[in-house]
Write a protein that holds these residues in place. Sequence first.
Motif, PDB file in Angstrom:
ATOM      1  N   ILE A   1      59.304  50.667  36.560  1.00  0.00           N
ATOM      2  CA  ILE A   1      57.918  50.390  36.922  1.00  0.00           C
ATOM      3  C   ILE A   1      57.524  48.994  36.420  1.00  0.00           C
ATOM      4  O   ILE A   1      58.069  48.493  35.438  1.00  0.00           O
ATOM      5  CB  ILE A   1      56.928  51.479  36.450  1.00  0.00           C
ATOM      6  CG1 ILE A   1      56.586  51.292  34.977  1.00  0.00           C
ATOM      7  CG2 ILE A   1      57.427  52.897  36.713  1.00  0.00           C
ATOM      8  CD1 ILE A   1      55.204  50.798  34.789  1.00  0.00           C
ATOM      9  N   PHE A   2      56.588  48.397  37.126  1.00  0.00           N
ATOM     10  CA  PHE A   2      56.121  47.030  36.862  1.00  0.00           C
ATOM     11  C   PHE A   2      54.600  46.996  36.986  1.00  0.00           C
ATOM     12  O   PHE A   2      54.061  47.556  37.940  1.00  0.00           O
ATOM     13  CB  PHE A   2      56.683  46.059  37.909  1.00  0.00           C
ATOM     14  CG  PHE A   2      58.178  46.059  38.022  1.00  0.00           C
ATOM     15  CD1 PHE A   2      58.940  45.128  37.325  1.00  0.00           C
ATOM     16  CD2 PHE A   2      58.826  46.985  38.824  1.00  0.00           C
ATOM     17  CE1 PHE A   2      60.317  45.121  37.423  1.00  0.00           C
ATOM     18  CE2 PHE A   2      60.214  46.991  38.930  1.00  0.00           C
ATOM     19  CZ  PHE A   2      60.959  46.051  38.224  1.00  0.00           C
ATOM     20  N   ALA A   3      53.943  46.312  36.064  1.00  0.00           N
ATOM     21  CA  ALA A   3      52.488  46.143  36.181  1.00  0.00           C
ATOM     22  C   ALA A   3      52.100  44.789  35.604  1.00  0.00           C
ATOM     23  O   ALA A   3      52.617  44.371  34.570  1.00  0.00           O
ATOM     24  CB  ALA A   3      51.746  47.257  35.454  1.00  0.00           C
ATOM     25  N   SER A   4      51.177  44.113  36.292  1.00  0.00           N
ATOM     26  CA  SER A   4      50.733  42.794  35.834  1.00  0.00           C
ATOM     27  C   SER A   4      49.243  42.639  36.060  1.00  0.00           C
ATOM     28  O   SER A   4      48.681  43.232  36.975  1.00  0.00           O
ATOM     29  CB  SER A   4      51.488  41.691  36.596  1.00  0.00           C
ATOM     30  OG  SER A   4      51.275  41.825  37.983  1.00  0.00           O
ATOM     31  N   ASP A   5      48.602  41.823  35.230  1.00  0.00           N
ATOM     32  CA  ASP A   5      47.203  41.486  35.466  1.00  0.00           C
ATOM     33  C   ASP A   5      47.142  40.258  36.372  1.00  0.00           C
ATOM     34  O   ASP A   5      48.184  39.808  36.881  1.00  0.00           O
ATOM     35  CB  ASP A   5      46.472  41.231  34.145  1.00  0.00           C
ATOM     36  CG  ASP A   5      46.588  39.788  33.697  1.00  0.00           C
ATOM     37  OD1 ASP A   5      47.735  39.293  33.633  1.00  0.00           O
ATOM     38  OD2 ASP A   5      45.557  39.139  33.445  1.00  0.00           O
ATOM     39  N   SER A   6      45.949  39.696  36.575  1.00  0.00           N
ATOM     40  CA  SER A   6      45.791  38.588  37.541  1.00  0.00           C
ATOM     41  C   SER A   6      44.996  37.415  37.028  1.00  0.00           C
ATOM     42  O   SER A   6      44.604  36.563  37.814  1.00  0.00           O
ATOM     43  CB  SER A   6      45.077  39.080  38.807  1.00  0.00           C
ATOM     44  OG  SER A   6      45.751  40.156  39.361  1.00  0.00           O
ATOM     45  N   ARG A   7      44.717  37.361  35.727  1.00  0.00           N
ATOM     46  CA  ARG A   7      43.868  36.266  35.261  1.00  0.00           C
ATOM     47  C   ARG A   7      44.706  35.082  34.785  1.00  0.00           C
ATOM     48  O   ARG A   7      45.685  35.251  34.077  1.00  0.00           O
ATOM     49  CB  ARG A   7      42.962  36.745  34.116  1.00  0.00           C
ATOM     50  CG  ARG A   7      42.073  35.620  33.575  1.00  0.00           C
ATOM     51  CD  ARG A   7      40.837  36.122  32.917  1.00  0.00           C
ATOM     52  NE  ARG A   7      39.882  36.652  33.891  1.00  0.00           N
ATOM     53  CZ  ARG A   7      38.721  37.201  33.581  1.00  0.00           C
ATOM     54  NH1 ARG A   7      38.366  37.327  32.326  1.00  0.00           N
ATOM     55  NH2 ARG A   7      37.922  37.650  34.529  1.00  0.00           N
ATOM     56  N   THR A   8      44.284  33.905  35.198  1.00  0.00           N
ATOM     57  CA  THR A   8      44.854  32.699  34.613  1.00  0.00           C
ATOM     58  C   THR A   8      43.698  31.899  34.038  1.00  0.00           C
ATOM     59  O   THR A   8      42.567  31.979  34.514  1.00  0.00           O
ATOM     60  CB  THR A   8      45.571  31.814  35.647  1.00  0.00           C
ATOM     61  OG1 THR A   8      44.603  31.295  36.554  1.00  0.00           O
ATOM     62  CG2 THR A   8      46.616  32.586  36.415  1.00  0.00           C
ATOM     63  N   ASN A   9      43.985  31.157  32.989  1.00  0.00           N
ATOM     64  CA  ASN A   9      42.929  30.305  32.452  1.00  0.00           C
ATOM     65  C   ASN A   9      43.528  29.052  31.822  1.00  0.00           C
ATOM     66  O   ASN A   9      44.588  29.082  31.208  1.00  0.00           O
ATOM     67  CB  ASN A   9      42.077  31.058  31.439  1.00  0.00           C
ATOM     68  CG  ASN A   9      42.840  31.394  30.183  1.00  0.00           C
ATOM     69  OD1 ASN A   9      43.827  32.117  30.234  1.00  0.00           O
ATOM     70  ND2 ASN A   9      42.389  30.886  29.059  1.00  0.00           N
ATOM     71  N   ALA A  10      42.827  27.968  32.056  1.00  0.00           N
ATOM     72  CA  ALA A  10      43.130  26.715  31.374  1.00  0.00           C
ATOM     73  C   ALA A  10      41.812  26.352  30.712  1.00  0.00           C
ATOM     74  O   ALA A  10      40.962  25.691  31.295  1.00  0.00           O
ATOM     75  CB  ALA A  10      43.569  25.658  32.369  1.00  0.00           C
ATOM     76  N   GLY A  11      41.622  26.854  29.498  1.00  0.00           N
ATOM     77  CA  GLY A  11      40.317  26.764  28.856  1.00  0.00           C
ATOM     78  C   GLY A  11      39.408  27.857  29.399  1.00  0.00           C
ATOM     79  O   GLY A  11      39.708  28.478  30.421  1.00  0.00           O
ATOM     80  N   VAL A  12      38.297  28.088  28.708  1.00  0.00           N
ATOM     81  CA  VAL A  12      37.420  29.196  29.100  1.00  0.00           C
ATOM     82  C   VAL A  12      36.589  28.891  30.339  1.00  0.00           C
ATOM     83  O   VAL A  12      36.001  29.792  30.932  1.00  0.00           O
ATOM     84  CB  VAL A  12      36.451  29.581  27.953  1.00  0.00           C
ATOM     85  CG1 VAL A  12      37.194  30.263  26.840  1.00  0.00           C
ATOM     86  CG2 VAL A  12      35.699  28.362  27.432  1.00  0.00           C
ATOM     87  N   ASP A  13      36.546  27.620  30.750  1.00  0.00           N
ATOM     88  CA  ASP A  13      35.741  27.282  31.918  1.00  0.00           C
ATOM     89  C   ASP A  13      36.609  27.016  33.138  1.00  0.00           C
ATOM     90  O   ASP A  13      36.175  26.448  34.122  1.00  0.00           O
ATOM     91  CB  ASP A  13      34.836  26.077  31.625  1.00  0.00           C
ATOM     92  CG  ASP A  13      35.622  24.901  31.099  1.00  0.00           C
ATOM     93  OD1 ASP A  13      36.845  25.047  30.936  1.00  0.00           O
ATOM     94  OD2 ASP A  13      35.010  23.852  30.844  1.00  0.00           O
ATOM     95  N   ASN A  14      37.859  27.441  33.064  1.00  0.00           N
ATOM     96  CA  ASN A  14      38.744  27.275  34.221  1.00  0.00           C
ATOM     97  C   ASN A  14      39.553  28.554  34.368  1.00  0.00           C
ATOM     98  O   ASN A  14      40.720  28.638  34.000  1.00  0.00           O
ATOM     99  CB  ASN A  14      39.661  26.062  34.018  1.00  0.00           C
ATOM    100  CG  ASN A  14      40.425  25.706  35.281  1.00  0.00           C
ATOM    101  OD1 ASN A  14      40.382  26.457  36.270  1.00  0.00           O
ATOM    102  ND2 ASN A  14      41.125  24.599  35.249  1.00  0.00           N
ATOM    103  N   ILE A  15      38.857  29.570  34.909  1.00  0.00           N
ATOM    104  CA  ILE A  15      39.444  30.901  35.028  1.00  0.00           C
ATOM    105  C   ILE A  15      39.630  31.225  36.502  1.00  0.00           C
ATOM    106  O   ILE A  15      38.757  30.954  37.316  1.00  0.00           O
ATOM    107  CB  ILE A  15      38.527  31.927  34.330  1.00  0.00           C
ATOM    108  CG1 ILE A  15      38.662  31.743  32.816  1.00  0.00           C
ATOM    109  CG2 ILE A  15      38.848  33.342  34.745  1.00  0.00           C
ATOM    110  CD1 ILE A  15      37.809  32.649  32.000  1.00  0.00           C
TER     111      ILE A  15
END
Lengths: 244, 244
Positions: B14-28
């Motif tokens: 089984i495989f599971a991943s989230d989807s958030r990327t961020n380069a600093g808190v104001d670049n999500i």
Amino acid sequence: MTYCVAIRLESGLIFASDSRTNAGVDNIATFQKMYTFEIAGRLRLVMMTSGNLATSQSVASLLDLKSRQDGPGSLRRIGSLYDAAVLVGQTLREVIARDGGGDGQVDLGASFLLGGQLAGERPRLFNIYPQGNFIEATADTPCFQIGETKYGKPILDRVLNYRSSLEEAIRCALISLDSTMRSNLSVALPIHLMWHHNDDFTPRAPLRIGEDDRYFRELRAAWGRGIKETFAALPATPWSEELA
Amino acid sequence: MTYCVAIRLESGLIFASDSRTNAGVDNIATFQKMYTFEIAGRLRLVMMTSGNLATSQSVASLLDLKSRQDGPGSLRRIGSLYDAAVLVGQTLREVIARDGGGDGQVDLGASFLLGGQLAGERPRLFNIYPQGNFIEATADTPCFQIGETKYGKPILDRVLNYRSSLEEAIRCALISLDSTMRSNLSVALPIHLMWHHNDDFTPRAPLRIGEDDRYFRELRAAWGRGIKETFAALPATPWSEELA
């Protein structure tokens, strides 16, 4: 590594720390990371440390020394818990300045949680950074952690708040430590546990919770059992037939 | 940040991943971190990424390109899942060599979990490091995590093992992701979920689990309720009278 957690509650404060230090996996030792300083009827201070052990021990020794001599920098002279946090921060900077003349390859930094109460003031809790500056816990953010903080954070986030009782906060802190110890070898028993009731200045030594502590064994067994039962009772996935 | 978890079970993967990327808190932003490559009846590959998004996207694009052209480096030509892990590692080194000419201030590193099955071989799961080398999951250590791994590790440590069912492993992975998302803003929905039954090569797209997913809402509510109930039912401390 280390894991320490402190919580500022409506009814008081609780503190818990592990005892493992390591410099590489073949240099593991047990050191108490909780220090207390008390003046019966007037002051209770609890300090917990993480980071460089030479630095944090020196900070504790110097604070103790100055307070015994009751000269400048004595904890006996503070007019507020805030002064105690300033003293810890200053002493930390002194130690790092004194010992920092080497090749810069070793991180001398240390972090501190400092809490307690001075008669006439409310109980307070501070998180002191390696730079010697600090923040204070509030009703919105009553809990501070230092060291290996992530494994034990989900349980704090889920069940704890400012209005939790001392009893609840102690159980929660012990489970947070147990989860961390299970997932990370650099955090280990014995745990040192301390609490402070608002306006109760009866001197008290930290409790030491080791492998043979009956309550902690019951607690971790009950928690493990509860987690497994909760997990087993979770709703089946919509894909159960396909997965079987 | 990112959180991905993959588990090699007796009955499959089984495989599971989230989807958030961020380069600093104001670049999500939201990016799917799960890639699949399938040849009906013969091959299923699932790859999940963490680390530098430019690097991991380039690795995925180059692997896709070479496999479409079916030239050297094509995933169509692998004789073993091991070859696929080598290809991912090589492609990763190529991308880092190509893009690494800057000032060295940016970490171009990326990590990969790569698993699946090639007909005639057992299912396999690899953890590929930023250097391009890799380790393989075994019955002793069936679970790999990349990214923000610590918050979600205690639940995996407590309830999961090689003989767990696919259904159990999926529930456990979803709770592990939920715990991480609650404690860390850099990990977020939607989750992508994929599974593989031993020797079942029916093509299948990853499931996308968003805020409005009814099952995930039920699951996290049931888990939160169970944790709170388990916590409330824990044995009282031996210091209850003193603490009251």
